[in-house]
Design a protein around this motif. Structure first.
Motif, PDB file in Angstrom:
ATOM      1  N   VAL A 212       0.817  -1.219   0.000  1.00 38.45           N
ATOM      2  CA  VAL A 212       0.000   0.000   0.000  1.00 38.45           C
ATOM      3  C   VAL A 212       0.848   1.266   0.000  1.00 38.45           C
ATOM      4  O   VAL A 212       0.389   2.319   0.441  1.00 38.45           O
ATOM      5  CB  VAL A 212      -0.977   0.016   1.200  1.00 38.45           C
ATOM      6  N   THR A 213       2.058   1.178  -0.479  1.00 40.58           N
ATOM      7  CA  THR A 213       2.945   2.353  -0.482  1.00 40.58           C
ATOM      8  C   THR A 213       2.296   3.547  -1.182  1.00 40.58           C
ATOM      9  O   THR A 213       2.301   4.667  -0.661  1.00 40.58           O
ATOM     10  CB  THR A 213       4.258   2.021  -1.221  1.00 40.58           C
ATOM     11  N   GLU A 214       1.726   3.276  -2.345  1.00 42.89           N
ATOM     12  CA  GLU A 214       1.143   4.363  -3.134  1.00 42.89           C
ATOM     13  C   GLU A 214       0.004   5.034  -2.364  1.00 42.89           C
ATOM     14  O   GLU A 214      -0.081   6.267  -2.289  1.00 42.89           O
ATOM     15  CB  GLU A 214       0.615   3.817  -4.467  1.00 42.89           C
ATOM     16  N   GLN A 215      -0.855   4.201  -1.790  1.00 43.49           N
ATOM     17  CA  GLN A 215      -2.000   4.731  -1.055  1.00 43.49           C
ATOM     18  C   GLN A 215      -1.536   5.560   0.134  1.00 43.49           C
ATOM     19  O   GLN A 215      -2.089   6.623   0.425  1.00 43.49           O
ATOM     20  CB  GLN A 215      -2.908   3.600  -0.576  1.00 43.49           C
ATOM     21  N   LYS A 216      -0.492   5.058   0.825  1.00 44.89           N
ATOM     22  CA  LYS A 216       0.033   5.792   1.987  1.00 44.89           C
ATOM     23  C   LYS A 216       0.547   7.147   1.547  1.00 44.89           C
ATOM     24  O   LYS A 216       0.294   8.176   2.182  1.00 44.89           O
ATOM     25  CB  LYS A 216       1.169   4.993   2.620  1.00 44.89           C
ATOM     26  N   LYS A 217       1.262   7.144   0.438  1.00 44.33           N
ATOM     27  CA  LYS A 217       1.824   8.392  -0.069  1.00 44.33           C
ATOM     28  C   LYS A 217       0.704   9.398  -0.346  1.00 44.33           C
ATOM     29  O   LYS A 217       0.765  10.560   0.034  1.00 44.33           O
ATOM     30  CB  LYS A 217       2.599   8.100  -1.366  1.00 44.33           C
ATOM     31  N   GLU A 218      -0.317   8.886  -1.002  1.00 43.96           N
ATOM     32  CA  GLU A 218      -1.452   9.745  -1.353  1.00 43.96           C
ATOM     33  C   GLU A 218      -2.092  10.316  -0.104  1.00 43.96           C
ATOM     34  O   GLU A 218      -2.388  11.514  -0.014  1.00 43.96           O
ATOM     35  CB  GLU A 218      -2.476   8.896  -2.108  1.00 43.96           C
ATOM     36  N   LEU A 219      -2.262   9.427   0.887  1.00 49.49           N
ATOM     37  CA  LEU A 219      -2.888   9.846   2.143  1.00 49.49           C
ATOM     38  C   LEU A 219      -2.078  10.953   2.787  1.00 49.49           C
ATOM     39  O   LEU A 219      -2.619  11.991   3.198  1.00 49.49           O
ATOM     40  CB  LEU A 219      -2.986   8.636   3.078  1.00 49.49           C
ATOM     41  N   LEU A 220      -0.760  10.767   2.840  1.00 53.95           N
ATOM     42  CA  LEU A 220       0.095  11.768   3.467  1.00 53.95           C
ATOM     43  C   LEU A 220       0.037  13.090   2.711  1.00 53.95           C
ATOM     44  O   LEU A 220       0.013  14.167   3.308  1.00 53.95           O
ATOM     45  CB  LEU A 220       1.542  11.261   3.529  1.00 53.95           C
ATOM     46  N   GLU A 221      -0.030  12.999   1.393  1.00 53.35           N
ATOM     47  CA  GLU A 221      -0.109  14.227   0.598  1.00 53.35           C
ATOM     48  C   GLU A 221      -1.414  14.962   0.871  1.00 53.35           C
ATOM     49  O   GLU A 221      -1.458  16.193   0.997  1.00 53.35           O
ATOM     50  CB  GLU A 221      -0.004  13.900  -0.893  1.00 53.35           C
ATOM     51  N   ASN A 222      -2.501  14.195   1.013  1.00 52.21           N
ATOM     52  CA  ASN A 222      -3.801  14.810   1.272  1.00 52.21           C
ATOM     53  C   ASN A 222      -3.836  15.481   2.637  1.00 52.21           C
ATOM     54  O   ASN A 222      -4.457  16.522   2.809  1.00 52.21           O
ATOM     55  CB  ASN A 222      -4.915  13.768   1.182  1.00 52.21           C
ATOM     56  N   LEU A 223      -3.164  14.857   3.622  1.00 55.19           N
ATOM     57  CA  LEU A 223      -3.117  15.448   4.958  1.00 55.19           C
ATOM     58  C   LEU A 223      -2.302  16.732   4.888  1.00 55.19           C
ATOM     59  O   LEU A 223      -2.528  17.680   5.542  1.00 55.19           O
ATOM     60  CB  LEU A 223      -2.492  14.478   5.949  1.00 55.19           C
TER      61      LEU A 223
END
Ligand code: SF4
Lengths: 223, 202
Positions: A212-223
């Motif tokens: 889930v690296t990509e999803q985590k990255k996206e989540l962090l960017e959204n935060l």
């Protein structure tokens, strides 16, 4: 204590030799036999407990019933690696072996990869089987681009890996010039077993990925 | 009718256009003038039963004039014999009359010749490349084109790069030497392979 240790050794020995079809039975009285059995059971318990606690995949506890605790990565990777739907990019003679691999004698479905998808949008792994000519190369790339992430690529055979015997003006010298390749399978053509081995290597590779690296990255960017 | 009869009749019908007749291993080849190629072909098909065009090919005699040669293999299924027609194509002119209306099978054969050798066929209905892509600038079977290819780029269509040949094309030489003598990786023009040059085979 010393005797017990010796017995454990003997049991180990017994276990080791079990595969050879030889078995060593402890000589002596019934009591010795009973002791031996007891020790063997203890040893087995110990082994099985160890393998459960050390297993990275799952812990199926007695108390929790069918609830399985595991890591997200382990679960997702396990699912991904055992349902690899191939996009069969059969371009030359290797494609014949690819077909053989998916038919009953070699049976690629044992690894969950029998669902050949002729639509790239439903495929997970592109198996490039055959000679990639320059005329075909960009078409292969385009099909690759249409495959949804996560996706993997197996270069099957000498041609797909390096151009093979076609050192010529018309042949792309390896599909890795255009798309990233995860597993190269050598051979001209590789036997179906070799392709299956490549598939297992790919499964092993997927098991080590962070799912889930990509999803985590996206989540962090959204935060 | 036998092949000899056919050739005799053809020579009678076209006395000026047939330059040379060669026999080799029971096969007859006629060297004919390019200007009467179509007439000869039509005659051969309609009057002599050559109803089957087996192959159309071309040869590059690089460094000679005329440089190219077209070769037509005819076969008569009715009479069961074979005839080969050859005609020369000069480099400056570089065209040949099409026979695709006489034998429709010649359509793709001529496209292949055009693609790989660059000879253009007059009145061909659909003269496009057939193996390489439309827009590829070279004709790769010409002798002055390197085997490893040249760099080309057509964004969105195709590209090509020279292939690594690792010292030369893989060739086989008829000798009684070992594999390394028979099949050296690199060979240069005029070089005679000698066993000492290569490692001994175990
Ligand atoms: S590697 Fe060999 S078998 Fe496979 S496509 Fe190339 S030439 Fe054919």
């Amino acid at each position: 204590m010393k005797i017990f240790f010796k017995k454990i050794c003997r049991i180990r020995h017994l276990h080791d030799d079990a595969n050879d079809g030889k078995s060593i039975r402890p000589r002596g009285s019934n009591q010795a036999m009973r002791k031996f059995r007891l020790a063997a059971r203890k040893q087995e318990n110990r082994v099985s407990r160890m393998s459960t606690t050390l297993s990275p995949v799952a812990y199926d506890g007695k108390i929790e019933g069918n609830v399985i605790f595991t890591q997200l990565d382990a679960a997702i990777n396990w699912m991904r690696s055992h349902s690899l739907w191939p996009m069969p990019m059969g371009l030359a003679c290797c494609a014949i072996e690819l077909m053989a691999a998916s038919s009953s004698r070699f049976d690629i479905s044992r690894f969950g990869a029998e669902v050949m998808r002729f639509s790239p949008r439903q495929a997970d792994v592109m198996i490039v089987a055959g000679t990639v000519t320059y005329k075909m190369a960009l078409a292969v790339k385009r099909i690759w681009d249409q495959m949804p992430e996560p996706k993997w690529c197996i270069a099957m055979g000498a041609c797909a890996s390096s151009g093979g015997m076609y050192r010529s003006y018309a042949v792309l010298q390896g599909i890795d010039h255009l798309i990233p390749v995860d597993v190269y399978v050598s051979g001209c053509p590789p036997r179906p077993e070799a392709l299956l081995d490549g598939l297992m290597k790919l499964q092993a590779k997927i098991m080590k990925e962070h799912s889930v690296t990509e999803q985590k990255k996206e989540l962090l960017e959204n935060l | 009718m036998t092949c000899e009869d056919a050739v005799k009749k053809l020579r009678e019908a076209f006395p000026d256009s047939i330059h040379e007749e060669t026999q080799f291993r029971g096969e007859t080849s006629l060297r004919i003038a390019k200007s009467s190629l179509r007439d000869i072909c039509l005659h051969a098909r309609d009057r002599m039963g050559f109803d089957y065009l087996v192959d159309v090919s071309s040869v590059d005699h690089f460094g000679q004039e005329p440089r190219y040669e077209m070769v037509y293999e005819l076969y008569s299924l009715r009479n069961e014999f074979h005839l080969r027609l050859k005609t020369e194509v000069s480099e400056d002119d570089n065209t040949a009359p099409t026979v695709s209306d006489i034998w429709p099978t010649a359509d793709w054969h001529e496209r292949e010749v055009y693609d790989l050798m660059g000879i253009r066929f007059i009145d061909h209905p659909d003269l496009r490349r057939i193996l390489m892509w439309e827009g590829y600038p070279y004709h790769p079977l010409r002798k002055d084109f390197p085997l490893e290819g040249k760099t080309t780029e057509m964004p969105g269509v195709a590209f090509s790069e020279p292939a690594p040949l690792a010292g030369g094309p893989f060739v086989t030489i008829p000798t009684d030497g070992t594999t390394q003598v028979r099949e050296p990786r690199a060979r240069h023009a005029g070089e005679i392979p000698s066993p000492e040059k290569f490692l001994a085979e175990p």
